[in-house]
Design a protein around this motif. Structure first.
Motif, mmCIF file in Angstrom:
data_model
loop_
_atom_site.group_PDB
_atom_site.id
_atom_site.type_symbol
_atom_site.label_atom_id
_atom_site.label_comp_id
_atom_site.label_asym_id
_atom_site.label_seq_id
_atom_site.Cartn_x
_atom_site.Cartn_y
_atom_site.Cartn_z
ATOM 1 N N ASP A 1 -5.655 12.635 86.800
ATOM 2 C CA ASP A 1 -4.884 12.517 85.562
ATOM 3 C C ASP A 1 -3.731 11.544 85.807
ATOM 4 N N GLU A 2 -3.921 10.333 85.378
ATOM 5 C CA GLU A 2 -2.986 9.225 85.620
ATOM 6 C C GLU A 2 -2.632 9.065 87.094
ATOM 7 N N PRO A 3 -3.649 8.728 87.886
ATOM 8 C CA PRO A 3 -3.426 8.653 89.333
ATOM 9 C C PRO A 3 -2.515 7.511 89.731
ATOM 10 N N PRO B 1 -3.369 7.573 73.413
ATOM 11 C CA PRO B 1 -1.902 7.510 73.418
ATOM 12 C C PRO B 1 -1.284 8.799 73.955
ATOM 13 N N ASN B 2 0.006 8.772 74.216
ATOM 14 C CA ASN B 2 0.712 9.973 74.683
ATOM 15 C C ASN B 2 0.498 11.123 73.718
ATOM 16 N N GLY B 3 0.220 12.283 74.281
ATOM 17 C CA GLY B 3 0.075 13.469 73.435
ATOM 18 C C GLY B 3 -1.282 13.579 72.762
ATOM 19 N N ALA B 4 -2.236 12.718 73.157
ATOM 20 C CA ALA B 4 -3.540 12.740 72.497
ATOM 21 C C ALA B 4 -4.337 13.989 72.839
ATOM 22 N N GLY B 5 -4.087 14.534 74.021
ATOM 23 C CA GLY B 5 -4.835 15.720 74.430
ATOM 24 C C GLY B 5 -5.648 15.523 75.702
ATOM 25 N N VAL C 1 -5.862 25.564 70.440
ATOM 26 C CA VAL C 1 -4.614 25.709 69.689
ATOM 27 C C VAL C 1 -3.613 26.342 70.644
ATOM 28 N N TYR C 2 -2.492 25.674 70.895
ATOM 29 C CA TYR C 2 -1.472 26.269 71.778
ATOM 30 C C TYR C 2 -0.785 27.429 71.069
ATOM 31 N N SER C 3 -0.128 28.260 71.879
ATOM 32 C CA SER C 3 0.449 29.497 71.330
ATOM 33 C C SER C 3 1.490 29.214 70.248
ATOM 34 N N ASN C 4 2.081 28.016 70.249
ATOM 35 C CA ASN C 4 3.045 27.714 69.184
ATOM 36 C C ASN C 4 2.361 27.199 67.923
ATOM 37 N N GLY C 5 1.019 27.258 67.890
ATOM 38 C CA GLY C 5 0.285 26.859 66.694
ATOM 39 C C GLY C 5 -0.164 25.404 66.713
ATOM 40 N N PHE C 6 0.229 24.664 67.739
ATOM 41 C CA PHE C 6 -0.133 23.253 67.788
ATOM 42 C C PHE C 6 -1.616 23.083 68.119
ATOM 43 N N VAL C 7 -2.298 22.312 67.261
ATOM 44 C CA VAL C 7 -3.727 22.079 67.495
ATOM 45 C C VAL C 7 -3.871 20.884 68.425
ATOM 46 N N PRO D 1 -3.482 16.635 89.236
ATOM 47 C CA PRO D 1 -2.840 16.733 87.928
ATOM 48 C C PRO D 1 -1.844 15.596 87.707
ATOM 49 N N GLN D 2 -1.406 15.485 86.467
ATOM 50 C CA GLN D 2 -0.530 14.381 86.099
ATOM 51 C C GLN D 2 0.826 14.463 86.802
ATOM 52 N N GLU D 3 1.364 15.686 86.850
ATOM 53 C CA GLU D 3 2.678 15.847 87.466
ATOM 54 C C GLU D 3 2.504 16.073 88.961
ATOM 55 N N THR E 1 -5.756 7.067 82.075
ATOM 56 C CA THR E 1 -4.842 5.987 82.437
ATOM 57 C C THR E 1 -4.275 5.362 81.172
ATOM 58 N N HIS E 2 -3.137 4.727 81.346
ATOM 59 C CA HIS E 2 -2.599 3.941 80.243
ATOM 60 C C HIS E 2 -2.756 2.454 80.510
ATOM 61 N N TYR E 3 -3.306 2.136 81.699
ATOM 62 C CA TYR E 3 -3.531 0.721 82.002
ATOM 63 C C TYR E 3 -4.957 0.354 81.655
ATOM 64 N N LYS F 1 -1.348 31.125 82.322
ATOM 65 C CA LYS F 1 -2.112 30.050 81.707
ATOM 66 C C LYS F 1 -1.627 29.820 80.284
ATOM 67 N N ASN F 2 -1.691 28.587 79.823
ATOM 68 C CA ASN F 2 -1.312 28.282 78.435
ATOM 69 C C ASN F 2 -2.431 28.713 77.499
ATOM 70 N N SER G 1 -4.682 15.468 78.969
ATOM 71 C CA SER G 1 -4.399 16.463 80.013
ATOM 72 C C SER G 1 -4.879 17.844 79.586
ATOM 73 N N THR G 2 -4.722 18.142 78.315
ATOM 74 C CA THR G 2 -5.183 19.436 77.824
ATOM 75 C C THR G 2 -6.679 19.603 78.098
ATOM 76 N N LEU G 3 -7.437 18.557 77.811
ATOM 77 C CA LEU G 3 -8.884 18.632 78.020
ATOM 78 C C LEU G 3 -9.207 18.824 79.504
HETATM 79 N N1 LIG Z 1 2.003 24.417 76.563
HETATM 80 C C1 LIG Z 1 1.987 23.746 75.418
HETATM 81 N N2 LIG Z 1 2.393 24.346 74.285
HETATM 82 C C2 LIG Z 1 2.381 23.681 73.132
HETATM 83 N N3 LIG Z 1 1.976 22.421 72.972
HETATM 84 C C3 LIG Z 1 1.554 21.766 74.069
HETATM 85 C C4 LIG Z 1 1.536 22.396 75.344
HETATM 86 N N4 LIG Z 1 1.058 21.505 76.233
HETATM 87 C C5 LIG Z 1 0.798 20.380 75.555
HETATM 88 N N5 LIG Z 1 1.092 20.517 74.246
HETATM 89 C C6 LIG Z 1 0.912 19.510 73.195
HETATM 90 O O1 LIG Z 1 -0.438 19.138 73.129
HETATM 91 C C7 LIG Z 1 -0.550 17.742 72.875
HETATM 92 C C8 LIG Z 1 -1.457 17.116 73.905
HETATM 93 O O2 LIG Z 1 -0.818 17.136 75.171
HETATM 94 P P1 LIG Z 1 -1.469 16.509 76.445
HETATM 95 O O3 LIG Z 1 -0.574 16.784 77.582
HETATM 96 O O4 LIG Z 1 -2.875 16.956 76.534
HETATM 97 O O5 LIG Z 1 -1.425 14.951 76.098
HETATM 98 P P2 LIG Z 1 -1.907 13.706 76.947
HETATM 99 O O6 LIG Z 1 -2.981 13.041 76.185
HETATM 100 O O7 LIG Z 1 -2.190 14.114 78.325
HETATM 101 O O8 LIG Z 1 -0.607 12.786 76.908
HETATM 102 P P3 LIG Z 1 0.059 11.854 78.019
HETATM 103 O O9 LIG Z 1 -0.594 10.535 77.938
HETATM 104 O O10 LIG Z 1 1.472 11.784 77.589
HETATM 105 O O11 LIG Z 1 -0.102 12.545 79.320
HETATM 106 C C9 LIG Z 1 0.870 17.195 72.865
HETATM 107 O O12 LIG Z 1 1.257 17.024 71.526
HETATM 108 C C10 LIG Z 1 1.683 18.252 73.521
HETATM 109 O O13 LIG Z 1 2.981 18.289 72.955
#
Ligand SMILES: Nc1ncnc2c1ncn2[C@@H]1O[C@H](COP(=O)(O)OP(=O)(O)OP(=O)(O)O)[C@@H](O)[C@H]1O
Ligand SMILES: [Mg+2]
Lengths: 304, 254
Positions: free
Chosen positions: A159-161, A39-43, A13-19, A84-86, A191-193, B253-254, A45-47
């Motif tokens: 991450d999306e090389p 899809p974008n935002g699936a998680g 759970v991110y600090s803004n409450g986003f799961v 990393p992705q960026e 990847t998205h491809y 770290k996040n 990169s977070t993983l």
């Molecule tokens: N530091 C953060 N604080 C709050 N929410 C975050 C943070 N980083 C990522 N998120 C949210 O977590 C979700 C997953 O993000 P993540 O970057 O893991 O997606 P992704 O699967 O890698 O997407 P993409 O294909 O666009 O790279 C997104 O909804 C994003 O907005």
């Protein structure tokens, strides 16, 4: 043999409450290429960031070849290379120095020979004395890969090389990745491809809205993906399929015949089917081809 | 196992950044100190009577060095850690098998080294203007090192806390520069009215400047013991804050 990566009940759970991640359980086998799709935002990169120590998880465990990634983070991290992705580089640093820097960070003694071999593999050797800011975008991405490989990791995260990399280069990167696999490196990529996953992955995981919804062997998932269908609109409605067409995978929907392509026999079957249409005096007024895309699979899986 | 190579990598990286931008990182503090020296030491100083038996030019040398190394330590260290956060290259350090302590040592040692270099250069430069006298060279060096390290730690903390360039400048501008100017770099605390003398005792920088000047001329605004105490506790506070920051992963770290 122990798993390269074992993830148990990870939640984030991110600090803004986003799961961002919900109850993730996943095993990555040693020596495989694992593609993480979603899809974008699936998680995705977070993983990856959690496994590599860039992001803190809320609950659960991650182990890298049996080393817990928090309790034994030094052992765990020394086995991992991350792209990393960026793209993030030190613009004014020289290419070769930035690679030596990474290798040092991972507590490896300098090895000019090894660094030379990596730079050559990634076609960066001619650029070794240039400042990073003078590289093109694609070169910078390759440089990031070179840095990740600089300390001879056993697991490589990409991450999306291939985002923003031209077609030729993408193909050569796939070859490099496959070569790494042959050297025994475990590779996790996002990847998205779909073509990319199709070409190089051994197994594919699909993640959506923070949940792993599918982990399967590539061959199995491709069968689902391969579900292309051709929709023949007919001039006249038919009620029943003529006998000679029954061995095809066809369903009837009033004035439409929906044919599911068997990818393996496509080239043999299709001409036969068209001949059989003529034999049975079925008149086709329109043909439409529908491809089952990864998107369709997502939608299908997310609906469940 | 201590990741010494990792620590040295960070140190070398930071030092090479220093030498790459040699004018900005070394020449500019030297030039600005020389200007201070010419204006306050030579031009105005010649009309100021001796303080504790020292001509004004000699009196301000230790203060000038302090002024510079405090500013330099804070800005070097804060920039050193903030910049990779800003460009995103911090990912590399965070995913490497290197402990927070080792990371801190790398950045802080580099920032402190640079300060000590700048301090030494100013010292040498000043010897062209005045006759330099250092009664306790060992303590002089010791104070120089400890104070550089302490303020590099402070800078490191600021760099971790900052999430924009304004914040990076905020603390040096609002707190450190005023406190240094009011900390007896250019005058003796004893020259102030009693009320302001007492207020000055709450300014930690008074103790640093005093101690440093003591190592040169054996004269000091406050007792050398309280100076040593102040310097040590300042160092400890910074160390504890850094430890706490890493324990709670604050803002990196996040
Ligand atoms: N530091 C953060 N604080 C709050 N929410 C975050 C943070 N980083 C990522 N998120 C949210 O977590 C979700 C997953 O993000 P993540 O970057 O893991 O997606 P992704 O699967 O890698 O997407 P993409 O294909 O666009 O790279 C997104 O909804 C994003 O907005
Ligand atoms: Mg991503």
């Amino acid at each position: 043999m122990s798993e390269a990566i074992e993830i148990n009940n990870v939640n984030k759970v991110y600090s803004n409450g986003f799961v961002a991640l919900k109850e993730i359980n996943l095993k990555i086998h040693s020596g495989e290429i694992f593609a993480l799709l979603g899809p974008n935002g699936a998680g995705k990169s977070t993983l990856i960031n959690i496994i590599c120590g860039l992001t803190k998880k809320n609950t659960g465990d991650v182990s890298i070849f049996d080393f817990d990634n928090e309790k034994s983070y030094k052992q765990a991290r020394s086995l991992i290379g991350l792209v990393p992705q960026e793209i993030a580089t030190d613009s004014f640093e020289k290419v070769i120095n930035t690679i030596r820097f990474t290798r040092g960070l991972f507590n490896k003694p300098n090895s000019d020979k090894y660094i030379e071999s990596i730079l050559k593999k990634l076609s960066l050797w001619e650029k070794k004395d240039q400042q990073i800011r003078t590289l093109s975008g694609g070169m910078k991405r390759r440089l990031m890969i070179a840095k990740a490989l600089s300390h001879e990791p056993k697991i490589l995260f990409l991450d999306e090389p291939t985002a923003g990399v031209d077609v030729d280069l993408r193909k050569s990167m796939w070859e490099q990745i496959i070569k790494l696999k042959q050297l025994g490196v475990t590779i996790v990529l996002t990847t998205h491809y779909i073509e990319e996953a199709e070409k190089i992955a051994d197994r594919i995981g699909i993640i959506d809205k923070g949940k792993i919804i599918l982990v399967e062997d590539k061959r199995d998932i491709l069968k689902k993906l391969g579900n292309r269908k051709i929709i023949f609109s007919l001039a006249n409605e038919i009620n029943e399929l003529p006998k000679s067409l029954k061995h095809f995978d066809i369903s009837v929907d009033k004035n439409k015949l929906i044919y599911f392509i068997d990818k393996a026999n496509e080239e043999k079957e299709l001409p036969k089917l068209i001949k059989d249409f003529a034999h049975n005096s079925i008149e086709v007024s329109n043909i439409e081809i529908k491809e089952n895309t990864l998107e369709d699979i997502f939608i299908e899986l997310v609906k469940k | 196992m201590i990741n010494f190579r990792g620590l040295m990598s960070i140190y070398k990286f930071e030092m090479s950044r220093t030498f790459r931008t040699i004018t900005q990182s070394i020449a500019s503090p030297v030039i600005s100190t020389m200007l201070y020296f010419i204006v306050f030491g030579t031009a105005i100083g010649s009309r100021i009577e001796a303080i504790d038996g020292l001509d004004y030019g000699s009196f301000i040398v230790p203060g000038l060095i302090m002024l510079t190394i405090l500013g330099q330590s804070v800005s070097n260290a804060s920039f050193g850690i903030y910049f990779p956060k800003f460009t995103g290259t911090i990912y590399e350090v965070l995913s490497a098998p290197i402990s927070p302590l080792e990371i801190t040592c790398g950045y802080v040692a580099a920032a402190a080294s640079k300060s000590i270099m700048v301090g030494t250069i100013i010292l040498i430069t000043s010897s062209f203007f005045i006759e330099l006298k250092i009664l306790h060279p060992f303590y002089m060096l010791l104070f120089l090192i400890i104070i550089s390290v302490t303020f590099s730690l402070l800078g490191f903390i600021i760099g971790i806390w900052a999430d924009g360039f304004e914040k990076l400048q905020l603390i040096p501008l609002l707190i450190i520069t005023p406190l240094t100017f009011l900390g007896g770099s250019f005058y003796s605390i004893k020259m102030l009215p009693p009320f302001w003398q007492e207020i000055s005792m709450f300014n930690p920088i008074v103790y640093l400047v005093s101690a440093f000047r003591w190592s040169f001329y054996e004269n000091s605004d406050v007792s050398i013991l309280s100076c040593v105490l102040a310097i040590t506790s300042f160092l400890l506070v910074c160390v504890v804050v850094v430890i706490l920051i890493f324990r709670y992963g604050y803002k990196i770290k996040n």
